[in-house]
Write a protein that holds these residues in place. Structure first.
Motif, PDB file in Angstrom:
ATOM      1  N   VAL A  50       0.836  -1.195   0.000  1.00 41.43           N
ATOM      2  CA  VAL A  50       0.000   0.000   0.000  1.00 41.43           C
ATOM      3  C   VAL A  50       0.869   1.242   0.000  1.00 41.43           C
ATOM      4  CG1 VAL A  50      -1.938  -1.151   1.131  1.00 41.43           C
ATOM      5  CG2 VAL A  50      -0.195  -0.028   2.522  1.00 41.43           C
ATOM      6  N   GLY A  51       0.227   2.411  -0.103  1.00 38.07           N
ATOM      7  CA  GLY A  51       0.952   3.654  -0.288  1.00 38.07           C
ATOM      8  C   GLY A  51       1.890   4.031   0.838  1.00 38.07           C
ATOM      9  N   ASN A  52       1.612   3.618   2.066  1.00 34.90           N
ATOM     10  CA  ASN A  52       2.494   3.979   3.184  1.00 34.90           C
ATOM     11  C   ASN A  52       3.679   3.032   3.332  1.00 34.90           C
ATOM     12  OD1 ASN A  52       1.409   1.676   4.298  1.00 34.90           O
ATOM     13  ND2 ASN A  52       0.412   2.701   6.031  1.00 34.90           N
ATOM     14  N   GLY A  53       3.821   2.082   2.404  1.00 34.30           N
ATOM     15  CA  GLY A  53       4.952   1.160   2.424  1.00 34.30           C
ATOM     16  C   GLY A  53       4.693  -0.148   3.123  1.00 34.30           C
ATOM     17  N   SER A  54       3.518  -0.312   3.731  1.00 32.03           N
ATOM     18  CA  SER A  54       3.200  -1.580   4.388  1.00 32.03           C
ATOM     19  C   SER A  54       2.956  -2.672   3.356  1.00 32.03           C
ATOM     20  CB  SER A  54       1.964  -1.426   5.277  1.00 32.03           C
ATOM     21  OG  SER A  54       2.215  -0.527   6.343  1.00 32.03           O
ATOM     22  N   LEU A  55       3.372  -3.876   3.705  1.00 30.96           N
ATOM     23  CA  LEU A  55       3.222  -5.028   2.819  1.00 30.96           C
ATOM     24  C   LEU A  55       2.248  -6.016   3.467  1.00 30.96           C
ATOM     25  CD1 LEU A  55       4.543  -5.980   0.104  1.00 30.96           C
ATOM     26  CD2 LEU A  55       6.045  -7.416   1.500  1.00 30.96           C
ATOM     27  N   TYR A  56       1.326  -6.533   2.658  1.00 35.33           N
ATOM     28  CA  TYR A  56       0.329  -7.474   3.156  1.00 35.33           C
ATOM     29  C   TYR A  56       0.452  -8.803   2.415  1.00 35.33           C
ATOM     30  CZ  TYR A  56      -1.875  -3.676   5.717  1.00 35.33           C
ATOM     31  OH  TYR A  56      -2.121  -2.639   6.589  1.00 35.33           O
ATOM     32  N   LEU A  57       0.317  -9.873   3.180  1.00 26.77           N
ATOM     33  CA  LEU A  57       0.384 -11.219   2.622  1.00 26.77           C
ATOM     34  C   LEU A  57      -1.022 -11.796   2.486  1.00 26.77           C
ATOM     35  CD1 LEU A  57       1.942 -13.864   1.862  1.00 26.77           C
ATOM     36  CD2 LEU A  57       1.828 -14.454   4.297  1.00 26.77           C
ATOM     37  N   TYR A  58      -1.329 -12.265   1.270  1.00 29.71           N
ATOM     38  CA  TYR A  58      -2.536 -13.028   1.016  1.00 29.71           C
ATOM     39  C   TYR A  58      -2.131 -14.486   0.880  1.00 29.71           C
ATOM     40  CZ  TYR A  58      -5.314  -8.809   0.044  1.00 29.71           C
ATOM     41  OH  TYR A  58      -5.981  -7.613   0.142  1.00 29.71           O
ATOM     42  N   GLU A  59      -2.397 -15.268   1.898  1.00 25.85           N
ATOM     43  CA  GLU A  59      -2.044 -16.679   1.839  1.00 25.85           C
ATOM     44  C   GLU A  59      -2.932 -17.401   0.830  1.00 25.85           C
ATOM     45  OE1 GLU A  59      -2.240 -18.347   5.712  1.00 25.85           O
ATOM     46  OE2 GLU A  59      -0.519 -17.205   6.459  1.00 25.85           O
ATOM     47  N   GLY A  60      -2.304 -18.230   0.006  1.00 29.50           N
ATOM     48  CA  GLY A  60      -3.059 -18.994  -0.970  1.00 29.50           C
ATOM     49  C   GLY A  60      -3.875 -20.090  -0.312  1.00 29.50           C
ATOM     50  N   THR A  61      -5.072 -20.312  -0.822  1.00 24.28           N
ATOM     51  CA  THR A  61      -5.949 -21.346  -0.280  1.00 24.28           C
ATOM     52  C   THR A  61      -5.929 -22.625  -1.099  1.00 24.28           C
ATOM     53  OG1 THR A  61      -7.859 -20.622  -1.584  1.00 24.28           O
ATOM     54  CG2 THR A  61      -7.506 -19.543   0.553  1.00 24.28           C
ATOM     55  N   GLY A  62      -5.495 -22.529  -2.366  1.00 22.13           N
ATOM     56  CA  GLY A  62      -5.548 -23.675  -3.261  1.00 22.13           C
ATOM     57  C   GLY A  62      -6.907 -23.889  -3.887  1.00 22.13           C
ATOM     58  N   LYS A  63      -7.824 -22.931  -3.699  1.00 27.68           N
ATOM     59  CA  LYS A  63      -9.172 -23.044  -4.242  1.00 27.68           C
ATOM     60  C   LYS A  63      -9.385 -22.000  -5.330  1.00 27.68           C
ATOM     61  CE  LYS A  63     -10.955 -24.503   0.267  1.00 27.68           C
ATOM     62  NZ  LYS A  63     -11.882 -24.154   1.379  1.00 27.68           N
ATOM     63  N   ALA A  64      -9.811 -22.435  -6.501  1.00 32.02           N
ATOM     64  CA  ALA A  64     -10.023 -21.510  -7.610  1.00 32.02           C
ATOM     65  C   ALA A  64     -11.145 -20.526  -7.323  1.00 32.02           C
ATOM     66  CB  ALA A  64     -10.330 -22.293  -8.889  1.00 32.02           C
ATOM     67  N   SER A  65     -12.137 -20.943  -6.556  1.00 29.43           N
ATOM     68  CA  SER A  65     -13.273 -20.074  -6.275  1.00 29.43           C
ATOM     69  C   SER A  65     -12.926 -18.934  -5.336  1.00 29.43           C
ATOM     70  CB  SER A  65     -14.420 -20.893  -5.665  1.00 29.43           C
ATOM     71  OG  SER A  65     -13.981 -21.539  -4.475  1.00 29.43           O
ATOM     72  N   ALA A  66     -11.930 -19.130  -4.487  1.00 34.41           N
ATOM     73  CA  ALA A  66     -11.479 -18.104  -3.544  1.00 34.41           C
ATOM     74  C   ALA A  66     -10.004 -18.362  -3.268  1.00 34.41           C
ATOM     75  CB  ALA A  66     -12.292 -18.155  -2.259  1.00 34.41           C
ATOM     76  N   PRO A  67      -9.110 -17.931  -4.179  1.00 34.51           N
ATOM     77  CA  PRO A  67      -7.708 -18.337  -4.105  1.00 34.51           C
ATOM     78  C   PRO A  67      -6.902 -17.738  -2.960  1.00 34.51           C
ATOM     79  CG  PRO A  67      -8.045 -16.796  -5.906  1.00 34.51           C
ATOM     80  CD  PRO A  67      -9.397 -17.151  -5.392  1.00 34.51           C
ATOM     81  N   PHE A  68      -7.419 -16.686  -2.285  1.00 36.86           N
ATOM     82  CA  PHE A  68      -6.644 -16.033  -1.236  1.00 36.86           C
ATOM     83  C   PHE A  68      -7.439 -15.883   0.052  1.00 36.86           C
ATOM     84  CE2 PHE A  68      -5.017 -14.085  -5.252  1.00 36.86           C
ATOM     85  CZ  PHE A  68      -3.788 -14.733  -5.257  1.00 36.86           C
TER      86      PHE A  68
END
Length: 316
Positions: free
Chosen positions: A281-299
């Motif tokens: 994001v703009g303030n430099g923070s980094l966010y992790l979206y863990e993968g789920t392995g599901k095509a319908s909701a991958p993160f």
């Protein structure tokens, strides 16, 4: 947690890779000598970073989603920094590898992609694209020395270049490139980093502002790709393993992704064997979206990563 030897080897590889790249660009004899310095063996590397989720694979086993020893970042001055993933979805403190004033070539680094060319589940090479259109491939050779091979020029014709992994169904991590008219091209990679002639995938890809992917997101064993459009909608392209048509029709993941100024996939960050996604994001923070392995909701829902990443123009 990754044992200290794994972190040390990650730092060593990052430094040697940087010097090897510079040696190729400048023709420096001294740099070339350092670039060919020995590194711990591949077997030692696997043992050093092995956790229950990252145990060395049996002979002949291949992995779709790699684990990378380092997350490398280049700031606007051309300085190179490294973060070691801890295998739980976070990163350790940053380690400065080179100062931009000492290695000025990194100021002209346009894009880079770590890859797992032998599909053993660990990153083993990096592609570097320079502003002048040159492409090179830095890798750990059979003699456990880090070397760089010049692949070729002319890449300045593309607006975006990246590698989401093996999308053609062979073995090595392939390269995708979007030209300035929005046509997507596939370059199939060989295990030595060289490339076959390009294949036209299709038009209309110029409407995307970000691409990310490094391995399997949907649990089918094929490398996938996500793309963000100008409206901030993120789309999933499932890999097919077919070089002539490497992706299925896109499916919508969700809106609101324009809140991130940088999207990047660094393979399996949290150690569960599924590809993850990083968003800054703009303030430099980094966010992790863990993968789920599901095509319908991958993160899964985003989790803030330790540290600040706002000073970097490239993350790979």
């Amino acid at each position: 947690m990754i044992p200290s030897f794994g972190r040390r080897r990650g730092r060593t590889l990052a430094r040697l890779a940087a010097v090897a790249l510079t040696a190729t660009l400048t023709g420096s004899t001294a740099s070339a000598a350092l670039a060919d310095s020995p590194t711990p063996s591949d077997a030692a590397r696997r043992q050093a970073v092995a956790a229950p989720e990252h145990a060395p694979a049996a002979a002949g086993t291949t992995h779709t989603t790699p684990f990378f020893l380092v997350l490398e970042c280049v700031d606007r001055r051309g300085s190179l920094f490294m973060y070691a993933p801890d295998g739980t979805g976070n990163f350790g403190p940053r380690d400065k590898i080179f100062d931009g004033d000492d290695i000025p070539d990194f100021k002209y680094l346009r894009a880079a992609a770590q890859v797992d060319s032998d599909k053993d589940g660990y990153g083993d090479a990096t592609y570097h694209w320079m502003n002048n259109g040159a492409l090179s491939y830095t890798y750990t050779a059979a003699d456990d020395k880090v070397k760089t091979r010049a692949i070729g020029g002319g890449w300045q014709i593309y607006s975006k270049v990246f590698s989401p992994g093996d999308v053609a169904g062979a073995r090595a991590s392939d390269i995708l490139a979007v030209d300035k008219s929005g046509v997507l091209w596939l370059y199939q990679a060989r295990t030595d980093g060289t490339l076959t002639a390009r294949i036209r995938v299709g038009a209309g890809w110029g409407g995307y502002t970000q691409f990310a992917g490094q391995g399997d997101l949907t649990g089918d064993g094929r490398a996938d790709l996500v793309a963000r459009d100008k409206a901030g909608v993120l789309w999933l392209y499932k890999g097919t393993g077919n070089a002539k048509a490497p992706f299925s029709a896109r499916t919508r993941i969700g809106a609101g992704w324009n809140g991130y100024n940088y999207l990047h996939s660094s393979g399996d960050v949290n150690g569960d064997g599924v590809a993850d996604l990083l968003g800054r994001v703009g303030n430099g923070s980094l966010y992790l979206y863990e993968g789920t392995g599901k095509a319908s909701a991958p993160f899964a829902k985003p989790v803030k990563v330790r540290g600040s990443y706002g000073s970097y123009r490239l993350i790979f």
